[in-house]
Design a protein around this motif. Structure first.
Motif, mmCIF file in Angstrom:
data_model
loop_
_atom_site.group_PDB
_atom_site.id
_atom_site.type_symbol
_atom_site.label_atom_id
_atom_site.label_comp_id
_atom_site.label_asym_id
_atom_site.label_seq_id
_atom_site.Cartn_x
_atom_site.Cartn_y
_atom_site.Cartn_z
ATOM 1 N N VAL A 1 -4.411 -14.456 5.229
ATOM 2 C CA VAL A 1 -4.883 -13.298 4.471
ATOM 3 C C VAL A 1 -6.341 -13.101 4.847
ATOM 4 C CG1 VAL A 1 -5.169 -12.256 2.200
ATOM 5 C CG2 VAL A 1 -3.325 -13.908 2.589
ATOM 6 N N SER A 2 -6.668 -11.936 5.388
ATOM 7 C CA SER A 2 -8.037 -11.700 5.854
ATOM 8 C C SER A 2 -8.905 -11.130 4.739
ATOM 9 C CB SER A 2 -8.028 -10.747 7.052
ATOM 10 O OG SER A 2 -7.457 -9.498 6.689
ATOM 11 N N GLY A 3 -10.215 -11.110 5.026
ATOM 12 C CA GLY A 3 -11.163 -10.461 4.117
ATOM 13 C C GLY A 3 -11.655 -11.315 2.970
ATOM 14 N N LEU A 4 -11.622 -12.646 3.124
ATOM 15 C CA LEU A 4 -11.956 -13.516 1.993
ATOM 16 C C LEU A 4 -13.219 -14.338 2.206
ATOM 17 C CD1 LEU A 4 -8.307 -14.267 1.139
ATOM 18 C CD2 LEU A 4 -9.992 -13.518 -0.535
ATOM 19 N N ARG A 5 -14.021 -13.952 3.205
ATOM 20 C CA ARG A 5 -15.314 -14.617 3.366
ATOM 21 C C ARG A 5 -16.295 -14.031 2.339
ATOM 22 N NH1 ARG A 5 -15.950 -15.137 8.859
ATOM 23 N NH2 ARG A 5 -15.314 -17.312 8.675
ATOM 24 N N GLU A 6 -16.969 -14.898 1.621
ATOM 25 C CA GLU A 6 -17.848 -14.477 0.522
ATOM 26 C C GLU A 6 -18.924 -13.512 1.002
ATOM 27 O OE1 GLU A 6 -20.622 -16.566 -2.975
ATOM 28 O OE2 GLU A 6 -19.337 -17.786 -1.677
ATOM 29 N N ASN B 1 -14.577 -8.960 -2.049
ATOM 30 C CA ASN B 1 -15.310 -8.013 -2.891
ATOM 31 C C ASN B 1 -14.407 -7.395 -3.956
ATOM 32 O OD1 ASN B 1 -15.991 -4.875 -3.242
ATOM 33 N ND2 ASN B 1 -17.917 -5.958 -2.923
ATOM 34 N N THR B 2 -13.186 -7.043 -3.566
ATOM 35 C CA THR B 2 -12.236 -6.424 -4.490
ATOM 36 C C THR B 2 -11.862 -7.358 -5.627
ATOM 37 O OG1 THR B 2 -11.302 -4.930 -2.846
ATOM 38 C CG2 THR B 2 -9.862 -5.547 -4.662
ATOM 39 N N LEU B 3 -11.524 -8.598 -5.293
ATOM 40 C CA LEU B 3 -11.103 -9.558 -6.318
ATOM 41 C C LEU B 3 -12.263 -9.912 -7.252
ATOM 42 C CD1 LEU B 3 -8.838 -11.900 -4.158
ATOM 43 C CD2 LEU B 3 -8.133 -10.048 -5.685
ATOM 44 N N LYS B 4 -13.452 -9.956 -6.701
ATOM 45 C CA LYS B 4 -14.625 -10.226 -7.550
ATOM 46 C C LYS B 4 -14.850 -9.085 -8.541
ATOM 47 C CE LYS B 4 -19.544 -11.351 -7.439
ATOM 48 N NZ LYS B 4 -20.782 -11.448 -6.622
ATOM 49 N N LEU C 1 1.035 8.748 -2.804
ATOM 50 C CA LEU C 1 1.562 7.709 -1.916
ATOM 51 C C LEU C 1 0.482 6.644 -1.754
ATOM 52 C CD1 LEU C 1 3.259 9.925 0.835
ATOM 53 C CD2 LEU C 1 4.225 9.075 -1.318
ATOM 54 N N VAL C 2 0.704 5.511 -2.386
ATOM 55 C CA VAL C 2 -0.281 4.421 -2.378
ATOM 56 C C VAL C 2 0.433 3.174 -1.870
ATOM 57 C CG1 VAL C 2 -1.900 3.052 -3.740
ATOM 58 C CG2 VAL C 2 -1.479 5.448 -4.339
ATOM 59 N N SER C 3 0.312 2.918 -0.573
ATOM 60 C CA SER C 3 1.047 1.802 0.020
ATOM 61 C C SER C 3 0.523 1.540 1.414
ATOM 62 C CB SER C 3 2.543 2.146 0.106
ATOM 63 O OG SER C 3 2.745 3.210 1.028
ATOM 64 N N THR C 4 1.047 0.490 2.044
ATOM 65 C CA THR C 4 0.686 0.245 3.437
ATOM 66 C C THR C 4 1.218 1.349 4.342
ATOM 67 O OG1 THR C 4 2.639 -1.179 3.653
ATOM 68 C CG2 THR C 4 0.538 -2.259 3.182
ATOM 69 N N GLU D 1 -4.421 -7.736 3.233
ATOM 70 C CA GLU D 1 -5.732 -7.257 2.782
ATOM 71 C C GLU D 1 -5.711 -5.755 2.568
ATOM 72 O OE1 GLU D 1 -10.487 -7.297 3.956
ATOM 73 O OE2 GLU D 1 -9.001 -7.828 5.473
ATOM 74 N N THR D 2 -5.134 -5.016 3.502
ATOM 75 C CA THR D 2 -5.070 -3.568 3.367
ATOM 76 C C THR D 2 -4.300 -3.171 2.119
ATOM 77 O OG1 THR D 2 -5.155 -3.271 5.767
ATOM 78 C CG2 THR D 2 -4.330 -1.436 4.475
ATOM 79 N N ALA D 3 -3.157 -3.793 1.890
ATOM 80 C CA ALA D 3 -2.336 -3.462 0.725
ATOM 81 C C ALA D 3 -3.113 -3.665 -0.572
ATOM 82 C CB ALA D 3 -1.070 -4.317 0.716
ATOM 83 N N MET D 4 -3.788 -4.789 -0.683
ATOM 84 C CA MET D 4 -4.491 -5.100 -1.920
ATOM 85 C C MET D 4 -5.728 -4.223 -2.114
ATOM 86 S SD MET D 4 -3.969 -9.250 -1.847
ATOM 87 C CE MET D 4 -4.545 -9.560 -3.515
ATOM 88 N N CYS D 5 -6.482 -4.008 -1.034
ATOM 89 C CA CYS D 5 -7.690 -3.175 -1.147
ATOM 90 C C CYS D 5 -7.333 -1.708 -1.377
ATOM 91 C CB CYS D 5 -8.551 -3.324 0.105
ATOM 92 S SG CYS D 5 -9.348 -4.935 0.247
ATOM 93 N N PHE D 6 -6.265 -1.232 -0.749
ATOM 94 C CA PHE D 6 -5.858 0.161 -0.950
ATOM 95 C C PHE D 6 -5.377 0.372 -2.384
ATOM 96 C CE2 PHE D 6 -3.036 3.882 0.475
ATOM 97 C CZ PHE D 6 -4.107 4.749 0.505
ATOM 98 N N GLY D 7 -4.609 -0.591 -2.909
ATOM 99 C CA GLY D 7 -4.163 -0.493 -4.296
ATOM 100 C C GLY D 7 -5.340 -0.438 -5.255
#
Length: 495
Positions: free
Chosen positions: A64-69, A76-79, A465-468, A476-482
């Motif tokens: 899963v990409s995009g998790l470097r602090e 950033n999204t999860l924070k 339409l909110v999806s990959t 990462e795209t799915a979670m950030c887009f949501g």
């Protein structure tokens, strides 16, 4: 029969995108119900058990990409959603994996400077091209990567490189590699990285591929112990704890526009919603709206896109720890001597399965509690599976499984005689559990000149339409887009 519901947002599908949208929207104060056809949430971020729950197999999650602090978009999204406990459960990889090509075993580190150094050591004659590659990743790749932040007015486009970025989007990644590198070998080592985003280097547009490289090299690669299902379950718990409603085993059958609201008919109930958030394939949305007169026009829009790859996966349990058979890396990319530049004829005649990159994922390293589990995975397409009758399907499935295992034996000879359990899945299997068109695991292909923004203008403004399928493939795209759409649509529709 569940009582009928009336909500602000009705979300179709509890994959990662749907869960993140729902979680974000309820956090913004909206009433949200998610309706999921499956008995568990997560879409491809799920798992299954075998041998009286002794072995656990993850359906797809290991990178899963995009998790470097302070760097990655997903971090950033999860924070921002205050999912601090979930952030603590992600573990950054200390290496991306090992590429095996023509008797070379090239271990790819996780830090960008170390990746560049590794490539220069193995390909000293390609220093100029390697420098250009990293320059382009840091400029064009970064610009594409910041797409979601741009939607939220948190990133300003660098107009000085915009024209060149557009030109890169018109050529394939392989075309791009051939312009910056002198020889073939480095291309065949870098090309397989495209499979992490469900792409093939001679198909995917170079601009998007540079985005993928930025996400992988700079954004931070991580995994969640407990498999992707744990990630999905944590998001579901947060969604419900913050006031959301989940309806499982509840496939959506039909939608009707009633002017002031959408009336959604599901397997168990009828839902009145101010807006519908569709995370399912766009084609399925049109089927649910079969009475509407604008269906044909939007079908013409969908016809601009090509359904992306699914995958064939062989799940293996072995009798010894992977280290005892010389499997140490989290993942190996086994590249054939001919590389990934296969032909249509190769694909049609099944030579593809001998030629294309086969990944060997060491799931025991990610989650030792799941058993001594390995997975052999290759991109595959539903067109090769859906037309087969059951007996022919099973015969072909066994044939491809045997091919993969034979290829793994060639690279890891100590594996032979150590397999105690095996089974496999195809795009047809994927469709059975996710209902994704043709069993695609990566939505639409990001081909040259592909413009997913065409999907933003759905002819009914109460359906989004909110999806990959509309934002691009990947966890990462799915979670950030949501998340992004949950923030933006909550603001624009709040009364």
């Amino acid at each position: 029969m569940i009582d009928n519901l009336e909500v602000d947002d009705m979300v179709i599908g509890a994959g990662l995108c749907g869960l993140m949208y729902g979680l974000t929207a309820v956090t913004e104060g909206r009433s949200v119900v998610i309706s999921e056809a499956h008995h568990k949430v997560g879409g491809y971020a799920t798992n299954f058990y075998r041998n009286k729950r002794k072995f656990v197999f993850d359906c797809s999650q290991h990178k899963v990409s995009g998790l470097r602090e302070n760097v990655g978009n997903l971090w950033n999204t999860l924070k921002r959603l205050e999912l601090h406990s979930l952030l603590e459960e992600f573990h950054l990889h200390d290496e991306i994996g090992t590429v095996v090509y023509k008797d070379q075993w090239i271990k790819i580190p996780s830090e960008p400077d170390e990746i560049k150094e590794t490539l220069i050591i193995h390909f000293p004659d390609e220093i100029q091209g390697i420098e250009q590659l990293f320059k382009d990743i840091e400029s064009h790749g970064y610009q594409h990567y910041m797409f979601f932040r741009r939607l939220m007015n948190e990133y300003t486009i660098n107009k000085e490189i915009l024209r060149e970025s557009r030109n890169l989007s018109k050529i394939t990644a392989r075309d791009y590699f051939e312009t910056i590198f002198k020889g073939k070998n480095i291309i065949e080592v870098l090309s397989p990285i495209a499979i992490y985003s469900g792409s093939i280097s001679n198909e995917v547009n170079a601009f998007y591929f540079l985005h993928c490289l930025y996400a992988m090299f700079y954004g931070g690669q991580a995994y969640v112990k407990g498999t992707g299902q744990h990630l999905s379950d944590v998001l579901l718990k947060e969604f419900v704890d913050r006031g959301g409603i989940i309806l499982k085993k509840n496939q959506v059958h039909e939608m009707e526009d009633c002017r002031d609201y959408m009336l959604v008919k599901t397997r168990k109930n009828v839902i009145k919603a101010q807006q519908v958030i569709a995370t399912c394939p766009p084609e399925d949305v049109l089927k649910m709206l079969r009475k509407e007169d604008y269906i044909e026009d939007f079908q013409n829009v969908i016809n601009n896109f090509e359904v992306g790859w699914g995958h064939f996966c062989v799940y293996l349990v072995i009798s010894v720890p992977p280290e005892e058979i010389d499997i140490f890396s989290p993942e190996y990319l086994l590249v054939s001597d001919s590389g990934d530049d296969f032909t249509r004829e190769d694909f049609e005649n099944d030579r593809y399965y001998d030629l294309f990159t086969l990944s060997v994922s060491n799931y025991h390293r990610f989650d030792p509690a799941g058993g001594y589990v390995l997975q052999l995975v290759m991109l595959d397409h539903g067109d090769r599976w859906f037309h087969l009758l059951e007996e022919e399907y099973l015969t072909r499935k066994q044939k491809i499984q045997d091919k993969f295992i034979k290829r793994a034996f060639k690279t890891f000879p100590k594996l032979e005689g150590k397999i105690i359990y095996s089974e496999s899945s195809t795009p047809k299997t994927n469709y059975k559990f996710t209902l994704a068109t043709k069993g695609s695991a990566f939505a639409y292909k990001m081909l040259p000149k592909t413009n997913l923004s065409l999907l933003n203008n759905f002819p009914n403004d109460k359906i989004k339409l909110v999806s990959t399928w509309a934002g691009g493939p990947g966890y990462e795209t799915a979670m950030c887009f949501g998340f992004t759409q949950g923030k933006l649509l909550s603001k624009t529709t709040k009364v």
